[in-house]
Write a protein that holds these residues in place. Structure first.
Motif, mmCIF file in Angstrom:
data_model
loop_
_atom_site.group_PDB
_atom_site.id
_atom_site.type_symbol
_atom_site.label_atom_id
_atom_site.label_comp_id
_atom_site.label_asym_id
_atom_site.label_seq_id
_atom_site.Cartn_x
_atom_site.Cartn_y
_atom_site.Cartn_z
ATOM 1 N N VAL A 236 52.472 76.406 87.264
ATOM 2 C CA VAL A 236 53.335 75.230 87.141
ATOM 3 C C VAL A 236 54.769 75.592 87.509
ATOM 4 C CG1 VAL A 236 54.318 73.537 85.537
ATOM 5 C CG2 VAL A 236 51.901 74.144 85.387
ATOM 6 N N VAL A 237 55.315 74.876 88.472
ATOM 7 C CA VAL A 237 56.718 75.046 88.849
ATOM 8 C C VAL A 237 57.486 73.852 88.277
ATOM 9 C CG1 VAL A 237 58.374 75.217 90.739
ATOM 10 C CG2 VAL A 237 56.106 76.289 90.941
ATOM 11 N N ALA A 238 58.321 74.107 87.287
ATOM 12 C CA ALA A 238 59.097 73.046 86.655
ATOM 13 C C ALA A 238 60.513 73.097 87.196
ATOM 14 C CB ALA A 238 59.091 73.207 85.131
ATOM 15 N N ASP A 239 60.841 72.152 88.070
ATOM 16 C CA ASP A 239 62.221 72.054 88.548
ATOM 17 C C ASP A 239 63.116 71.798 87.335
ATOM 18 O OD1 ASP A 239 63.910 72.243 90.745
ATOM 19 O OD2 ASP A 239 64.098 70.076 90.913
ATOM 20 N N GLY A 240 64.375 72.174 87.410
ATOM 21 C CA GLY A 240 65.278 72.174 86.259
ATOM 22 C C GLY A 240 65.126 71.018 85.278
ATOM 23 N N PRO A 241 65.232 69.760 85.716
ATOM 24 C CA PRO A 241 65.158 68.635 84.777
ATOM 25 C C PRO A 241 63.802 68.485 84.098
ATOM 26 C CG PRO A 241 66.188 67.966 86.852
ATOM 27 C CD PRO A 241 65.611 69.328 87.074
ATOM 28 N N LEU A 242 62.739 69.080 84.659
ATOM 29 C CA LEU A 242 61.422 68.976 84.045
ATOM 30 C C LEU A 242 61.205 70.021 82.950
ATOM 31 C CD1 LEU A 242 58.611 67.548 84.174
ATOM 32 C CD2 LEU A 242 57.930 69.312 85.830
ATOM 33 N N GLN A 243 61.993 71.076 82.954
ATOM 34 C CA GLN A 243 61.759 72.192 82.039
ATOM 35 C C GLN A 243 61.740 71.779 80.563
ATOM 36 O OE1 GLN A 243 61.014 75.439 83.026
ATOM 37 N NE2 GLN A 243 60.521 75.693 80.841
ATOM 38 N N PRO A 244 62.645 70.892 80.092
ATOM 39 C CA PRO A 244 62.577 70.508 78.670
ATOM 40 C C PRO A 244 61.237 69.901 78.273
ATOM 41 C CG PRO A 244 64.676 69.831 79.609
ATOM 42 C CD PRO A 244 63.819 70.298 80.750
ATOM 43 N N TYR A 245 60.590 69.200 79.188
ATOM 44 C CA TYR A 245 59.281 68.609 78.869
ATOM 45 C C TYR A 245 58.195 69.674 78.786
ATOM 46 C CZ TYR A 245 61.359 64.050 79.753
ATOM 47 O OH TYR A 245 62.149 62.925 79.696
ATOM 48 N N LEU A 246 58.274 70.675 79.654
ATOM 49 C CA LEU A 246 57.324 71.780 79.570
ATOM 50 C C LEU A 246 57.486 72.501 78.234
ATOM 51 C CD1 LEU A 246 55.192 73.675 80.719
ATOM 52 C CD2 LEU A 246 57.009 74.874 81.962
ATOM 53 N N ASP A 247 58.727 72.745 77.837
ATOM 54 C CA ASP A 247 58.981 73.396 76.549
ATOM 55 C C ASP A 247 58.463 72.541 75.389
ATOM 56 O OD1 ASP A 247 60.248 75.383 77.987
ATOM 57 O OD2 ASP A 247 62.267 74.601 77.626
ATOM 58 N N ALA A 248 58.682 71.213 75.474
ATOM 59 C CA ALA A 248 58.220 70.317 74.412
ATOM 60 C C ALA A 248 56.702 70.317 74.323
ATOM 61 C CB ALA A 248 58.744 68.901 74.662
ATOM 62 N N TYR A 249 56.022 70.292 75.482
ATOM 63 C CA TYR A 249 54.562 70.290 75.471
ATOM 64 C C TYR A 249 54.031 71.577 74.846
ATOM 65 C CZ TYR A 249 49.752 69.602 76.911
ATOM 66 O OH TYR A 249 48.387 69.436 76.891
ATOM 67 N N LEU A 250 54.587 72.711 75.269
ATOM 68 C CA LEU A 250 54.124 73.986 74.733
ATOM 69 C C LEU A 250 54.329 74.059 73.229
ATOM 70 C CD1 LEU A 250 55.471 76.360 77.529
ATOM 71 C CD2 LEU A 250 53.076 75.844 77.029
ATOM 72 N N SER A 251 55.457 73.548 72.745
ATOM 73 C CA SER A 251 55.736 73.562 71.315
ATOM 74 C C SER A 251 54.731 72.719 70.539
ATOM 75 C CB SER A 251 57.162 73.047 71.058
ATOM 76 O OG SER A 251 57.407 72.883 69.676
ATOM 77 N N THR A 252 54.461 71.513 71.037
ATOM 78 C CA THR A 252 53.528 70.629 70.337
ATOM 79 C C THR A 252 52.102 71.139 70.440
ATOM 80 O OG1 THR A 252 54.983 68.773 70.886
ATOM 81 C CG2 THR A 252 52.802 68.237 70.072
#
Length: 391
Positions: free
Chosen positions: A362-378
């Motif tokens: 998964v390549v998360a361009d800058g603005p997408l990164q917070p959502y990747l972090d949120a998904y991993l946390s949940t």
């Protein structure tokens, strides 16, 4: 080279199929680029705007993209963005996306347009970002394109729509990381929204009282894959779109419990091995009690990914999906207008995957990164046991 932008026509169908094969190979799961009959229908659909880019010298189709809507709806889906490998350096994807937005959002035809974007590279994310789309979340393991891929959800709103969001008083606590990510990405304010414990989930409404009754009966479902029949029955049950889980999806599968207590309508894509829950009769509350056997039946049918779009204000429904291991992966602010009102409701994409998620690709361009972090946390708080330290 300056391309000629034109509406797709029925005479383009053969060339368009070649284009999608050149871009995606034999694994493209959408009918838009593979099914001639559906392609002809979409080209003639007044709620679909399908544009192509043509070579000015030869007239050959070099790129394609469409915005698909529905009768009376104000939400569109950007889909089928494809550029022939020989023309990828000319920015055609961005040109087509921008022109589609100009003719729909800026022309006042739609309130918002969303897109699911591949995350195998940053390029697709930057194409939509350059055209005013903002990330709304991550759909982990959403589709099978030769291998299982995660998609990013992006959307662009018409001017003033986000300012008319209807506030939500409280949400289940596991949604907190997603709300914070949306604040960072879209700029909406969820500060006044309280996070509270998920509510108890009702059992099967048809659960027999006798203790000796076999528990397996509670999981007995009939799964009907007859697209024509399902479509006609669905239209009888839901003449309007306000009670759908997911707009812009026509169901092809019906799941019915033994007691006929409810009907769950779904769109099952066997090529892409994913499924969207579209609606339930008599209401989503009845279907929530059958969510586990419904999900199990769809998984047995090959859907490695199941999703539903739920109102952010429905604490009870969100709690039911959380209890069955669904993860809140994306938040779509101001998605649907209030019937007869001036405000807009926020929606959440809840998803569950039966396959191992590999985020290494998964390549998360800058603005997408917070959502990747949120998904991993949940996901971690849902599926990993808490660590205990022995003293």
């Amino acid at each position: 080279m300056t391309a000629v932008i034109d509406r797709a026509s029925p005479t383009d169908i053969a060339e368009l199929r070649q284009l999608y094969y050149a871009v995606y190979g034999p694994h493209y799961p959408g009918a838009l680029g593979t099914d001639p009959a559906e392609m002809a229908r979409l080209i003639g659909d007044p709620d679909t705007l399908w544009l192509v880019a043509r070579c000015p010298d030869t007239g050959a189709v070099t790129a394609s993209a469409a915005v698909h809507g529905e009768p009376g709806g104000r939400v569109g889906r950007l889909e089928g963005v494809a550029v022939h490998p020989d023309y990828r350096s000319g920015g055609l994807a961005s040109v087509l996306t921008g022109e589609l937005c100009r003719r729909t959002l800026e022309a006042g035809r739609l309130d918002s347009v969303y897109a699911t974007v591949r995350t195998v590279g940053a390029g697709p994310q930057r194409v939509v970002s350059r055209n005013g789309f903002r990330p709304l979340g991550l759909l982990a393991n959403a589709v099978d394109l030769s291998t299982r891929e995660s998609l990013a959800l992006y959307a662009r709103h018409a001017a003033g729509v986000l300012d008319r969001r209807i506030p939500v008083a409280e949400v289940p606590a596991p949604l907190a990381p997603l709300l914070r990510a949306a604040e960072d990405s879209v700029g909406v304010d969820y500060g006044p929204t309280r996070t509270t414990a998920p509510r108890p989930v009702p059992g099967h409404p048809a659960a027999p009282a006798a203790p000796a009754a076999p528990a397996a009966r509670l999981d007995m479902l009939e799964m009907i894959e007859a697209p024509g029949f399902v479509r006609r029955r669905f239209r009888d049950r839901f003449p309007g779109t306000e009670r759908w889980f997911y707009p812009l999806h026509t169901p092809n599968t019906l799941l019915v419990p033994d007691d006929d207590g409810c009907e769950v309508y779904a769109y099952l894509n066997r090529a892409g091995r994913y499924c969207s829950l579209v609606a339930a009769h008599p209401g989503p509350e009845a279907a929530a009690a059958w969510l586990e056997p419904v999900t199990r039946a769809l998984t047995r049918a090959g859907a490695g990914y199941v999703e539903a779009l739920l109102p952010l204000a429905r604490h009870d429904l969100l709690s039911a999906f959380l209890a069955q291991g669904f993860i809140p992966g994306a938040l779509y602010p101001a998605m649907r207008p209030e019937p007869g009102g001036d405000g807009f409701h926020d929606y959440v994409v809840m998803s569950r995957t039966a396959e191992q998620i590999d985020f290494r690709g998964v390549v998360a361009d800058g603005p997408l990164q917070p959502y990747l972090d949120a998904y991993l946390s949940t996901w971690a708080s849902t599926y990993l046991p808490p660590f205990e330290v022995a003293s």
